[in-house]
Every structure is written in structure tokens, then in C-alpha cells.
Write a protein that holds these residues in place. Structure first.
Motif, PDB file in Angstrom:
ATOM      1  N   GLY A   1       0.745  -1.205   0.064  1.00 31.02           N
ATOM      2  CA  GLY A   1      -0.020   0.054   0.108  1.00 31.02           C
ATOM      3  C   GLY A   1       0.888   1.166  -0.045  1.00 31.02           C
ATOM      4  O   GLY A   1       2.073   1.334   0.246  1.00 31.02           O
ATOM      5  N   PRO A   2       0.203   2.315  -0.178  1.00 32.45           N
ATOM      6  CA  PRO A   2      -1.023   2.693  -0.246  1.00 32.45           C
ATOM      7  C   PRO A   2      -1.616   2.549  -1.533  1.00 32.45           C
ATOM      8  O   PRO A   2      -2.936   2.236  -1.693  1.00 32.45           O
ATOM      9  CB  PRO A   2      -1.385   4.022   0.051  1.00 32.45           C
ATOM     10  CG  PRO A   2       0.040   4.762  -0.277  1.00 32.45           C
ATOM     11  CD  PRO A   2       1.068   3.688   0.043  1.00 32.45           C
ATOM     12  N   GLN A   3      -0.822   2.410  -2.647  1.00 32.16           N
ATOM     13  CA  GLN A   3      -1.490   1.999  -3.889  1.00 32.16           C
ATOM     14  C   GLN A   3      -1.090   0.708  -4.207  1.00 32.16           C
ATOM     15  O   GLN A   3      -0.304   0.092  -4.612  1.00 32.16           O
ATOM     16  CB  GLN A   3      -0.710   3.108  -4.999  1.00 32.16           C
ATOM     17  CG  GLN A   3      -1.682   3.246  -6.294  1.00 32.16           C
ATOM     18  CD  GLN A   3      -1.522   2.149  -7.296  1.00 32.16           C
ATOM     19  OE1 GLN A   3      -0.569   1.506  -7.480  1.00 32.16           O
ATOM     20  NE2 GLN A   3      -2.622   1.852  -7.814  1.00 32.16           N
ATOM     21  N   HIS A   4      -2.267  -0.089  -3.915  1.00 30.66           N
ATOM     22  CA  HIS A   4      -2.190  -1.549  -3.764  1.00 30.66           C
ATOM     23  C   HIS A   4      -3.694  -2.023  -4.250  1.00 30.66           C
ATOM     24  O   HIS A   4      -4.361  -1.558  -3.361  1.00 30.66           O
ATOM     25  CB  HIS A   4      -1.556  -2.199  -2.689  1.00 30.66           C
ATOM     26  CG  HIS A   4      -1.160  -3.425  -2.904  1.00 30.66           C
ATOM     27  ND1 HIS A   4      -1.837  -4.547  -2.878  1.00 30.66           N
ATOM     28  CD2 HIS A   4      -0.023  -4.146  -3.124  1.00 30.66           C
ATOM     29  CE1 HIS A   4      -1.367  -5.735  -2.835  1.00 30.66           C
ATOM     30  NE2 HIS A   4      -0.246  -5.554  -3.318  1.00 30.66           N
ATOM     31  N   LEU A   5      -3.759  -2.965  -4.849  1.00 30.14           N
ATOM     32  CA  LEU A   5      -5.024  -3.552  -5.201  1.00 30.14           C
ATOM     33  C   LEU A   5      -5.672  -4.375  -3.916  1.00 30.14           C
ATOM     34  O   LEU A   5      -6.872  -4.307  -3.889  1.00 30.14           O
ATOM     35  CB  LEU A   5      -5.200  -4.451  -6.323  1.00 30.14           C
ATOM     36  CG  LEU A   5      -6.499  -4.636  -7.270  1.00 30.14           C
ATOM     37  CD1 LEU A   5      -6.997  -3.177  -7.670  1.00 30.14           C
ATOM     38  CD2 LEU A   5      -6.373  -5.453  -8.192  1.00 30.14           C
TER      39      LEU A   5
ATOM     40  N   PHE B   1      -3.908   3.367   3.191  1.00 28.64           N
ATOM     41  CA  PHE B   1      -3.389   2.862   4.451  1.00 28.64           C
ATOM     42  C   PHE B   1      -2.276   1.831   3.921  1.00 28.64           C
ATOM     43  O   PHE B   1      -2.302   1.391   2.645  1.00 28.64           O
ATOM     44  CB  PHE B   1      -4.305   1.934   5.210  1.00 28.64           C
ATOM     45  CG  PHE B   1      -3.900   1.235   6.394  1.00 28.64           C
ATOM     46  CD1 PHE B   1      -4.190   2.332   7.739  1.00 28.64           C
ATOM     47  CD2 PHE B   1      -3.680   0.148   6.665  1.00 28.64           C
ATOM     48  CE1 PHE B   1      -3.733   1.761   8.781  1.00 28.64           C
ATOM     49  CE2 PHE B   1      -3.427  -0.302   8.095  1.00 28.64           C
ATOM     50  CZ  PHE B   1      -3.442   0.404   8.947  1.00 28.64           C
ATOM     51  N   SER B   2      -1.341   2.050   4.795  1.00 29.02           N
ATOM     52  CA  SER B   2      -0.118   1.138   4.299  1.00 29.02           C
ATOM     53  C   SER B   2       0.347   0.265   5.306  1.00 29.02           C
ATOM     54  O   SER B   2       0.357   0.637   6.361  1.00 29.02           O
ATOM     55  CB  SER B   2       0.843   1.570   3.475  1.00 29.02           C
ATOM     56  OG  SER B   2       1.859   2.115   4.160  1.00 29.02           O
ATOM     57  N   ILE B   3       1.152  -0.860   4.943  1.00 31.15           N
ATOM     58  CA  ILE B   3       1.595  -1.660   6.005  1.00 31.15           C
ATOM     59  C   ILE B   3       3.101  -2.115   5.495  1.00 31.15           C
ATOM     60  O   ILE B   3       3.271  -2.431   4.129  1.00 31.15           O
ATOM     61  CB  ILE B   3       0.724  -3.010   6.116  1.00 31.15           C
ATOM     62  CG1 ILE B   3      -0.769  -2.825   6.342  1.00 31.15           C
ATOM     63  CG2 ILE B   3       1.457  -3.841   7.464  1.00 31.15           C
ATOM     64  CD1 ILE B   3      -1.593  -3.963   6.489  1.00 31.15           C
ATOM     65  N   THR B   4       4.122  -1.957   6.369  1.00 29.07           N
ATOM     66  CA  THR B   4       5.114  -2.272   5.939  1.00 29.07           C
ATOM     67  C   THR B   4       5.526  -4.175   6.587  1.00 29.07           C
ATOM     68  O   THR B   4       5.246  -4.195   7.945  1.00 29.07           O
ATOM     69  CB  THR B   4       6.157  -1.611   6.807  1.00 29.07           C
ATOM     70  OG1 THR B   4       6.035  -0.076   6.569  1.00 29.07           O
ATOM     71  CG2 THR B   4       7.685  -1.787   6.275  1.00 29.07           C
TER      72      THR B   4
ATOM     73  N   ASN C   1       1.477   1.621   8.930  1.00 29.47           N
ATOM     74  CA  ASN C   1       2.005   2.750   8.646  1.00 29.47           C
ATOM     75  C   ASN C   1       0.828   3.700   8.448  1.00 29.47           C
ATOM     76  O   ASN C   1       0.645   3.828   7.004  1.00 29.47           O
ATOM     77  CB  ASN C   1       3.134   2.592   7.295  1.00 29.47           C
ATOM     78  CG  ASN C   1       3.640   3.791   6.953  1.00 29.47           C
ATOM     79  OD1 ASN C   1       3.447   5.047   7.807  1.00 29.47           O
ATOM     80  ND2 ASN C   1       4.180   3.966   6.002  1.00 29.47           N
ATOM     81  N   PRO C   2      -0.023   4.390   9.073  1.00 31.90           N
ATOM     82  CA  PRO C   2      -1.190   4.929   8.885  1.00 31.90           C
ATOM     83  C   PRO C   2      -0.532   6.672   8.681  1.00 31.90           C
ATOM     84  O   PRO C   2       0.363   6.864   8.516  1.00 31.90           O
ATOM     85  CB  PRO C   2      -1.861   4.903   9.841  1.00 31.90           C
ATOM     86  CG  PRO C   2      -0.960   4.952  11.231  1.00 31.90           C
ATOM     87  CD  PRO C   2       0.218   4.125  10.695  1.00 31.90           C
ATOM     88  N   GLY C   3      -1.823   7.418   8.559  1.00 29.04           N
ATOM     89  CA  GLY C   3      -1.281   8.808   8.556  1.00 29.04           C
ATOM     90  C   GLY C   3      -1.472   9.328   7.087  1.00 29.04           C
ATOM     91  O   GLY C   3      -1.209  10.597   6.915  1.00 29.04           O
TER      92      GLY C   3
END
Lengths: 190, 171, 365
Positions: free
Chosen positions: C9-13, C19-22, C36-38
Motif C-alpha cells: 500500500g497505499p496504492q495496492h489492489l 493505508f499502508s503496512i510494512t 503505517n497510517p497517516g
């Protein structure tokens, strides 16, 4: 398809094909994304207008900036926009990318999106209805027809100025410039 | 029910002010040192749900007020009692310059993101916290943004409104 | 095998919302996940300190875009508690009906996201269409499809228009008529069972430790629902049940969501029957000069995702002094998700995230 359309197809098939197959990048940048699922499903059916969401920016040529842009998202938006192949079109969706909207005094949202990436059309409102998306898209068709949806050309031409604005907010960008930077920030003067 | 909690708190800890309101909220004000013992006491007494950690910036008194919100989960799976309505707000004052406090992750594992957020937005350090890295913000702010002396309108005017529009040549 | 870091993420199907996650992965197995929000942080709690009490109403509902109604409700509740405003009896019922409609709409949206994620495109289309029917009701009642700003301190903005109750009943009947179809294509479908059973499983002890509420907790067997625990509006006036499941996995959570939708529809029918006549709002003072007495309030209500709380402090001025939202997605997205992703495979990330019902703007605020 009327006669006028046939002549248009014969004259510039690439432009027409471009216009009727807008592939929107699947990126939920803000709260405006709430009206995108209704528009792409059965009731409003965006595929009538040739719009279909695609998985990666490499496949897309339409970028809907749905709603407010926070500083952290701006970085992702620029990355995504620079990965899209040309020709590419950007539509600012909702009031917030236009001038900040509700969040005009927020320390974490940028107020004018067109200072950072070129925007071809705006859809005002909070939230704009699905019909408004389609009106915006048909308006974009007219612009493409007339050759006025030239945001990506502008980005190439004034890349220095755009990059300077981006770096003012985001600090030094970690990726190399997409186009060669000239000394004059306003781009080539020829 | 709530009366017994109040009496137990007052008899166990000194320097504790307990005020009970009709709306099932109990405000407990305590000194810094007794916060962790009180939290442990309350957790043993059944208040095992830490629903929120918040901070109020009382700039005129030069104080931060750290608030812990505790409420009990249900003891049985399908029995509702008056006890579950009770919410305890445990408050403790912190000095506004160089504020620091101890983490409560050992007691309540879900305190982690709340403390991280408070560190980011108010600049309070939590000793013993495993990662006090930025959570929500991208830029660095000189004054943490949720403090009262951070003026967001001034900040926007200085930073974002000073970004010039793109000048294009007329065609 | 080599460990490596993967940005999801954040650009992920596979990601719904910004929102993104590492992920730290070894092959396909996730060793560690760090949310990894915000990306949607707007600083509501700061902005609200700059606006008057009434001006904040258009702002608060934007905290959660999928169901803004509970955020309106909780802000109105907190202001009412501070200013000691009485709410008329009928307004309580109108609010409850309105909030339950919002819950149905929000759950249908969640069903769309989950069915889409699992590859049930037909069900996703149905769910989105049925949500639109609910939005049509909202549009008639309030004028807005997404943001309504209907609940007001001291009641609601206006009463139901003539014939509106019939249209609610009609819409809910037409949605309810499709429940057998939903069941046969989705909920009772062997494929759904295979794809969701055992995914993201947690025990009740873990759920309590990590601060989970809402479906995540109810799927482990506890009937913890603020509408029952600390009743507000008209939820104690009618009789209803809290649906639960035992297993605590994605399958149970989605079934709890379905049962809740059905229960909400039944509840709306009961509320409509029991609704008294009378005014729906108390007259408010001039909003430009309105000052709320000094004090603090912590109120909570059950949004469609779990416990929603609001800590509101007033110093006696015309603006709030401090606002802090306790949103249900916050512990779900930042703690439960991180813990559940350990030892899961990359393909399950979206599945777990959507089944936890995480909505990113609520986390970031």
C-alpha cells in the motif's frame, strides 16, 4: 455513433481510443473514494463511459484524486503520477483538492493540488454525486478532443517548477527527477 | 458498586482525589508516582479495558493532563450489569517543559499506539516504549501540532500558501 | 531464505483505503508487520478547537466517511451532556432508526469490500446496489447521499417527511427479500467457507488484551455492545438480541456482520411501531453566541465497527477546548492487525484487514 464520430475516428483514431478507454488508477486518496464503488458497480456503471479501475499506475491513464490530499499522500500521488504512461489525465474530485475545502486551515493537507501536479479537470462538491463524475468525464472528453487536456505536456515543460513546489512541502525528494531539470525553475524559455 | 471502588481507592492510595458523577463517570486525580499502582489495582479490580489515553494541554497552568480511560469488559459472555457502565478517568498532571512519563504497555498492551500518538502530537516522552517513531505525520514540526501554542492557521499561511502557483507562458 | 521488507500500500489492489503496512517477510511468510497510517491525517482535533460548537457539526461527520452518522451522534451526545440539553422522546426514536439505517448501509459497504476481496463479484454488485437504496432514503431525509449532518444537539434537524416510514419499510423489505440469495451465493457457499475459515483467528483473551471491540470481540463470543451495556437513544425501549459467534476468525466476523444487519432491520421495524408522536428537537440558543458550560464529558456509542468514544473538554468558551475521538478502527488497525499478520501469508493481508473492518480515515482522523 453519429456521422461526426466516424469522421473523428478516421481523423485521429489514437485520440478517440484514448478518450473512450479511460483506465482509472485504483488509488483511494481521500474520502471521495466512497462514491467510486457505486459508480463502478451495477447502478451507475462507469463502464458505459469506458472507465474501469486498473491495478497499477503503469496500466492507467486517468488519475482521480478523490478528496483531500494530506502531505503524506502527496508523496504517494506524485510517485503514482510519474509512473503513469503518457497521455495521462488527472481529475480533482471534490472541493478539497481545489482550494482546501473544509480543511483549508489544516496543517497536514495541501490546499491547491494544481501547484504540485497538473490537473485537467475539477469536479466540485462534497461529496460529488456519481452523476457528477460522469459529467466531469464527458467534459474531459471534450477537452481531449480539443487538445486542451495537456496536463502531462505541461508537467514535462515546467517540471522544474513542479519539482520545486513539491520539494517545498515534502523536503528533498528521494527519487531522481523524471525529466532533466533546467536551471530556470519556470522551464525552458525558448 | 461505584461507591466501593471509590472507598477502596481512597483507602489504598494517599493523595488521590476521587469525584463521582451521576453519569457513571468517575474522575480520579493522582500524583505521577501512583498512576501505575492505581492502574494495576484497577485492572485487578476488573477494569481491564483501557479504551483511550488522552492529553489535555492546560497552557495557562503550564500543565499537561494525562488521562487514562478505563472500563470493564463483561465478566460473563451474556450478562449485563451496572458495573459495565462505569468509566474511570484517571488523570495525572505533567509539567509542560520536558514532559516525560512511564509507559503502561506492560499492563495494557493496547496502550502502544496511543502513547506513540501522544509522543508525536504533544511531545511527551514515554520511558520504556519500544518504538516512539512517527505515526501519522510526515513533516517535522517544531512545536508538536496539538499543543495549544501551535497555530495551525499561521502555519498554513507560512508554509502552504507561500508555495507559488505554476506560471505558464500564454500561447 | 532471505528476509526482506515489503511495502504494502497505499496504492495496492489488496488495500481498501489509503493505508499502508510494512511487512518483513521471509518467502511468503510474514515475520513482522508494522502498520503505517497517516495518509489521511487532517488534524480534526486541532481544527475543531478553531471552530464554534455548531460549526463543528459539518466537520465531525467527515471523520469516518463510510458511516458519518455515529460520529455526529456522539458529538451531539457530548455537547448535550455538557450543556445539559434535554432531547424529546420522539427524537430518540428518530435517531435510533437513523443510526440503524446507517449501520445497515455501512455493513453493506463492508460486505461489498469483503466479497470483492474474496472474488465474489456478483455479491459485491448486489451489496453496493442495496447500499444505494439505503442512501436514497438518506437523501430524501437529509439532502445528502454521504454526509448528512442530521443529528443536532437537542434532537434532529427535522422530522420524517410524510410517507417516509412506508418507504423505509418498503426499502428494507426489498433488501430483506434478497437475504436468501445472499445466503445461497455467499454466506452458505462452500467457497466462502474455504476462503475465510481460520483466517486471522484470535481468542477472546487476546481480543480483550488488544482492546478490541465490535465484531472482532463479538466474534469470540462476548456480547459486548455499547447499545446494551450503556444504552443511549432509544435502544433500551425495544427488545433485541446481540448476535455472536464463537471462533473469532474472519468467517465468524463476517457472519456476525450479516446477523447484525438482519437484527438492525428487525429493530427498525420495532422502533417504527413504538415511535411516539411529538416534537423532534428542542429550541437551541443563538449558535453565534452559544457558550457551553465548563466541564468535561466522555461519551461512547456503538458504531458499526465497535466502541466509538469522544472525550470533550470545554473551558466555558464558544469553542471546544479539547476533543479526542476514540475510534474503533484505531486498536483494530494498529494493534490487532499487526499481531494477526504475524505468521500469516502475504495473500491473506487484505483478507484479514477487511475482515477486521478497518477503515483508514478513522485511524488517522
Amino acid at each position: 455513433m453519429d456521422r461526426n464520430q466516424i469522421t473523428k475516428w478516421l481523423k485521429s483514431p489514437a485520440k478517440m481510443a484514448n478518450k473512450y478507454s479511460l483506465h482509472a488508477v485504483y488509488f483511494c486518496t481521500g474520502c471521495g473514494i466512497i462514491e467510486v464503488p457505486p459508480s463502478i458497480t451495477a447502478r451507475w456503471d462507469a463502464e458505459r463511459f469506458g472507465i474501469i479501475p486498473v491495478a497499477t499506475p503503469r496500466q492507467g491513464n486517468l488519475f482521480l484524486i478523490t478528496g483531500y490530499v494530506s502531505v503524506k499522500t502527496l508523496r504517494a500521488i506524485i510517485r503514482t503520477y510519474e509512473q503513469m504512461p503518457e497521455p495521462k489525465y488527472v481529475i480533482g474530485f471534490g472541493s478539497c483538492p481545489i482550494n482546501g475545502g473544509m480543511y483549508w486551515d489544516s496543517y497536514n493537507t495541501i490546499n491547491h493540488l494544481d501547484k504540485y501536479i497538473p490537473v485537467d479537470g475539477w469536479i466540485a462538491g462534497c461529496m460529488p454525486r456519481p452523476e457528477a463524475i460522469f459529467i466531469g468525464v464527458t467534459h474531459l472528453w471534450t477537452l481531449i478532443d480539443k487538445g486542451m487536456a495537456d496536463g502531462y505536456i505541461k508537467y514535462r515543460e515546467y517540471y522544474g517548477a513542479y519539482r520545486r513546489n513539491q520539494e517545498m512541502v515534502l523536503g528533498k525528494l528521494e527519487w531522481p527527477p523524471l525529466f532533466p531539470l533546467t536551471d530556470d525553475p519556470r522551464g525552458d524559455e525558448q | 458498586m461505584s461507591k466501593s471502588i471509590k472507598e477502596a481507592l481512597e483507602s489504598t492510595f494517599r493523595d488521590v482525589q476521587v469525584s463521582f458523577r451521576e453519569d457513571n463517570r468517575m474522575a480520579v486525580t493522582a500524583e505521577n508516582e501512583s498512576v501505575l499502582p492505581i492502574l494495576r489495582f484497577l485492572k485487578d479490580a476488573g477494569f481491564d479495558h483501557l479504551s483511550l489515553i488522552s492529553v489535555v494541554d492546560w497552557i495557562e497552568d503550564n500543565l499537561f493532563e494525562l488521562c487514562y480511560f478505563l472500563t470493564p469488559y463483561m465478566q460473563n459472555d451474556d450478562e449485563y450489569t451496572d458495573r459495565q457502565k462505569l468509566h474511570i478517568i484517571l488523570k495525572t498532571p505533567l509539567p509542560r517543559d520536558e514532559p516525560r512519563f512511564k509507559t503502561v504497555i506492560g499492563l495494557f498492551p493496547n496502550a502502544e499506539p496511543y502513547e506513540r500518538e501522544i509522543h508525536e502530537f504533544f511531545g511527551i516522552d514515554f520511558e520504556g516504549h519500544p518504538r516512539l517513531t512517527p505515526l501519522l505525520l510526515e513533516r517535522d514540526y517544531e512545536v508538536p501540532p496539538f499543543r495549544k501554542d501551535f497555530d495551525t492557521r499561521k502555519y498554513v499561511a507560512e508554509l502552504l500558501d507561500s508555495v507559488p502557483p505554476i506560471e505558464t507562458k500564454k500561447k | 531464505m532471505r528476509e526482506l521488507e515489503l511495502y504494502f500500500g497505499p496504492q495496492h489492489l489488496g488495500m481498501v483505503g489509503n493505508f499502508s503496512i510494512t511487512l518483513k517477510v521471509e518467502g511468503d511468510r510474514i515475520l513482522e508487520a508494522a502498520a503505517n497510517p497517516g495518509y489521511l491525517h487532517r488534524g480534526f482535533e486541532k481544527l475543531m478547537e478553531y471552530r464554534t460548537w455548531i460549526q463543528n457539526f459539518p466537520l465531525v461527520c467527515r471523520v469516518n466517511v463510510i458511516e458519518p452518522d455515529h460520529i455526529e451522534m456522539i458529538y451531539a451526545m457530548a455537547v448535550e451532556k455538557l450543556a445539559q440539553i434535554e432531547v424529546p422522546e420522539r427524537a430518540h426514536f428518530v435517531r435510533s432508526i437513523y443510526l440503524e439505517l446507517a449501520r445497515v448501509g455501512s455493513h453493506l459497504f463492508g460486505l461489498w469490500a469483503y466479497a470483492n476481496m474474496l472474488g465474489f463479484d456478483t455479491v459485491a454488485q448486489w451489496a453496493m446496489y442495496h447500499r444505494d437504496l439505503v442512501l436514497d432514503l438518506f437523501e430524501e431525509l437529509t439532502g445528502g447521499r454521504v454526509y448528512h449532518i442530521y443529528i443536532w444537539p437537542g434532537g434532529v434537524r427535522r422530522d420524517f417527511p410524510p410517507g417516509f416510514t412506508d418507504r423505509i419499510v418498503h426499502t428494507l423489505h426489498s433488501i430483506g427479500g434478497c437475504v436468501p440469495d445472499y445466503n445461497s451465493t455467499f454466506f452458505d457457499n462452500r467457497l466462502f467457507y474455504e476462503r475465510a475459515k481460520g483466517i486471522g483467528q484470535l481468542t477472546q483473551q487476546q481480543a480483550k488484551e488488544w482492546g478490541a471491540t465490535g465484531q472482532t470481540l463479538r466474534a469470540t463470543g462476548m456480547k459486548y455492545d455499547i447499545r446494551k451495556v450503556e444504552p443511549y437513544a432509544a435502544y433500551d425501549k425495544v427488545d433485541w438480541e446481540v448476535p455472536t459467534r464463537k471462533d473469532g476468525d474472519a468467517y465468524s466476523r463476517i457472519l456476525v456482520i450479516r446477523d447484525e444487519m438482519i437484527e438492525s432491520v428487525h429493530m427498525i421495524f420495532k422502533l417504527l411501531d413504538a415511535m411516539p408522536e411529538g416534537p423532534v428537537y428542542t429550541r437551541m440558543p443563538n449558535p453565534f453566541k452559544w457558550k457551553v458550560p465548563k466541564g468535561e464529558a466522555y461519551v461512547r456509542c456503538e458504531s458499526s465497527r465497535g466502541e466509538l468514544g469522544l472525550y470533550l473538554v470545554s473551558n466555558g468558551g464558544d469553542k471546544p477546548y479539547r476533543v479526542h475521538f476514540r475510534t474503533p478502527s484505531y486498536p483494530h488497525g494498529l494493534i490487532v492487525l499487526e499481531k494477526l499478520l504475524r505468521n500469516a501469508s502475504i495473500a491473506d493481508v487484505g483478507n484479514i484487514m477487511i475482515s477486521l473492518y478497518v477503515v483508514a480515515p478513522e485511524i488517522d482522523r
